[in-house]
Structures are given as C-alpha cells and as structure tokens.
Design a protein around this motif. Structure first.
Motif, PDB file in Angstrom:
ATOM      1  N   UNK A 166     -13.677  56.135  38.362  1.00  4.79           N
ATOM      2  CA  UNK A 166     -13.266  56.381  39.743  1.00  4.79           C
ATOM      3  C   UNK A 166     -12.055  57.301  39.811  1.00  4.79           C
ATOM      4  N   UNK A 167     -11.066  57.056  38.964  1.00  7.12           N
ATOM      5  CA  UNK A 167      -9.863  57.889  38.960  1.00  7.12           C
ATOM      6  C   UNK A 167     -10.190  59.341  38.635  1.00  7.12           C
ATOM      7  N   UNK A 168     -10.955  59.546  37.554  1.00  4.32           N
ATOM      8  CA  UNK A 168     -11.256  60.911  37.127  1.00  4.32           C
ATOM      9  C   UNK A 168     -12.165  61.631  38.115  1.00  4.32           C
ATOM     10  N   UNK A 169     -13.028  60.895  38.790  1.00  3.86           N
ATOM     11  CA  UNK A 169     -13.916  61.524  39.776  1.00  3.86           C
ATOM     12  C   UNK A 169     -13.147  61.859  41.049  1.00  3.86           C
ATOM     13  N   UNK A 177     -25.179  56.396  32.395  1.00  2.66           N
ATOM     14  CA  UNK A 177     -26.301  55.455  32.502  1.00  2.66           C
ATOM     15  C   UNK A 177     -27.261  55.835  33.623  1.00  2.66           C
ATOM     16  N   UNK A 178     -26.916  56.857  34.386  1.00  3.64           N
ATOM     17  CA  UNK A 178     -27.716  57.393  35.493  1.00  3.64           C
ATOM     18  C   UNK A 178     -27.941  56.390  36.615  1.00  3.64           C
ATOM     19  N   UNK A 179     -27.239  55.290  36.606  1.00  2.00           N
ATOM     20  CA  UNK A 179     -27.370  54.298  37.673  1.00  2.00           C
ATOM     21  C   UNK A 179     -26.337  54.519  38.779  1.00  2.00           C
ATOM     22  N   UNK A 180     -25.268  55.205  38.440  1.00  2.00           N
ATOM     23  CA  UNK A 180     -24.247  55.503  39.448  1.00  2.00           C
ATOM     24  C   UNK A 180     -24.158  57.009  39.624  1.00  2.00           C
ATOM     25  N   UNK A 202      -9.101  69.370  54.161  1.00  2.00           N
ATOM     26  CA  UNK A 202      -8.963  69.677  52.746  1.00  2.00           C
ATOM     27  C   UNK A 202      -8.923  68.432  51.878  1.00  2.00           C
ATOM     28  N   UNK A 203      -9.150  67.267  52.490  1.00  2.00           N
ATOM     29  CA  UNK A 203      -9.098  66.009  51.752  1.00  2.00           C
ATOM     30  C   UNK A 203     -10.440  65.713  51.088  1.00  2.00           C
ATOM     31  N   UNK A 204     -10.402  65.324  49.816  1.00  2.00           N
ATOM     32  CA  UNK A 204     -11.659  64.997  49.134  1.00  2.00           C
ATOM     33  C   UNK A 204     -12.148  63.601  49.501  1.00  2.00           C
ATOM     34  N   UNK A 205     -13.452  63.419  49.426  1.00  2.00           N
ATOM     35  CA  UNK A 205     -14.067  62.114  49.641  1.00  2.00           C
ATOM     36  C   UNK A 205     -15.109  61.925  48.546  1.00  2.00           C
ATOM     37  N   UNK A 206     -15.172  60.721  48.014  1.00  2.00           N
ATOM     38  CA  UNK A 206     -16.159  60.394  47.003  1.00  2.00           C
ATOM     39  C   UNK A 206     -17.007  59.249  47.537  1.00  2.00           C
ATOM     40  N   UNK A 207     -18.317  59.446  47.494  1.00  2.00           N
ATOM     41  CA  UNK A 207     -19.242  58.402  47.910  1.00  2.00           C
ATOM     42  C   UNK A 207     -20.102  58.062  46.705  1.00  2.00           C
ATOM     43  N   UNK A 208     -20.103  56.799  46.322  1.00  2.00           N
ATOM     44  CA  UNK A 208     -20.893  56.335  45.180  1.00  2.00           C
ATOM     45  C   UNK A 208     -22.227  55.813  45.659  1.00  2.00           C
ATOM     46  N   UNK A 263     -12.605  66.277  34.373  1.00  2.00           N
ATOM     47  CA  UNK A 263     -14.012  66.689  34.296  1.00  2.00           C
ATOM     48  C   UNK A 263     -14.414  66.846  32.832  1.00  2.00           C
ATOM     49  N   UNK A 264     -13.553  67.453  32.023  1.00  2.00           N
ATOM     50  CA  UNK A 264     -13.850  67.607  30.595  1.00  2.00           C
ATOM     51  C   UNK A 264     -14.026  66.252  29.922  1.00  2.00           C
ATOM     52  N   UNK A 265     -13.151  65.291  30.251  1.00  2.00           N
ATOM     53  CA  UNK A 265     -13.264  63.947  29.690  1.00  2.00           C
ATOM     54  C   UNK A 265     -14.573  63.297  30.100  1.00  2.00           C
ATOM     55  N   UNK A 266     -14.912  63.392  31.377  1.00  2.00           N
ATOM     56  CA  UNK A 266     -16.158  62.801  31.861  1.00  2.00           C
ATOM     57  C   UNK A 266     -17.364  63.416  31.163  1.00  2.00           C
ATOM     58  N   UNK A 267     -17.346  64.733  31.002  1.00  2.00           N
ATOM     59  CA  UNK A 267     -18.466  65.405  30.323  1.00  2.00           C
ATOM     60  C   UNK A 267     -18.561  64.949  28.866  1.00  2.00           C
ATOM     61  N   UNK A 268     -17.422  64.796  28.205  1.00  2.00           N
ATOM     62  CA  UNK A 268     -17.423  64.337  26.816  1.00  2.00           C
ATOM     63  C   UNK A 268     -17.992  62.919  26.706  1.00  2.00           C
ATOM     64  N   UNK A 269     -17.854  62.131  27.767  1.00  2.00           N
ATOM     65  CA  UNK A 269     -18.384  60.767  27.789  1.00  2.00           C
ATOM     66  C   UNK A 269     -19.831  60.716  28.274  1.00  2.00           C
TER      67      UNK A 269
END
Length: 99
Positions: A5-8, A67-70, A81-87, A16-22
């Motif tokens: 959640x933090x990195x996204x 895991x392709x579930x989220x 200019x505010x980001x929003x993340x929807x899971x 992003x690099x960390x997430x891709x490596x994971x």
C-alpha cells in the motif's frame, strides 16, 4: 498500511522498482477494457521510468500484484493533483504475456 500500500500510494521511482523486483506488473489503464482472450502484453509498462511517464502523461495506471488477486488502479485527479488508489480483488487471473 502494508508495504504494498505504501509503495503503491506514493509511486516513486524507487518504490516502483521495488514492486517490480517483487513481481508486481504495471499496465496502461486501457488494459481494463480488454476482452479476457486478448493478450495484455502490449499494454504492459516494463520499466519504472515508463510507469512514471505514463502517470505523468495520462494520470493513471493499473498495478497487478504478484498473486494477481489484488489489482490497484492508481489515478491522479487533474483538478487537485492528488493521487487516489483503488484496490480491487480479482476472481480471475490476467493471462501471462506470450513471448
């Protein structure tokens, strides 16, 4: 808040690099409109810089966790200019890209 959640939510080059490596995969927003039989590979953003360029240009991207579930939809609201993340929780898997 989980590490994902933090990195996204912050969407930095390092995150992003960390997430891709994971194993997380990033796609252009248009991947959401594809039929399930269509290969999503042409919409994949394979490098962290491309992810940030896509968000800078179009204000959004899709993030698929390993895991392709989220799946997360990251969008920047043009007015504030505010980001929003929807899971989203997925019940089907995104097809692996063909090489």
């Amino acid at each position: 808040m989980t590490a994902w959640d933090k990195r996204v939510r912050t969407l930095t080059l390092h995150g992003v690099e960390q997430n891709m490596a994971l194993g997380a995969r990033y796609f252009r927003f248009e991947v959401l409109g594809l039929d399930s039989s269509v290969d999503p590979a042409p919409h994949r953003l394979p490098a962290a810089v491309q992810v940030l360029e896509e968000v800078g240009s179009h204000g959004r991207c899709v993030i698929v966790l390993p895991d392709e579930r989220r799946v997360a939809l990251y969008a920047v609201h043009p007015e504030s200019g505010a980001p929003e993340v929807v899971w989203y929780e997925r019940t089907e898997r995104i097809q692996a890209s063909r090489r």
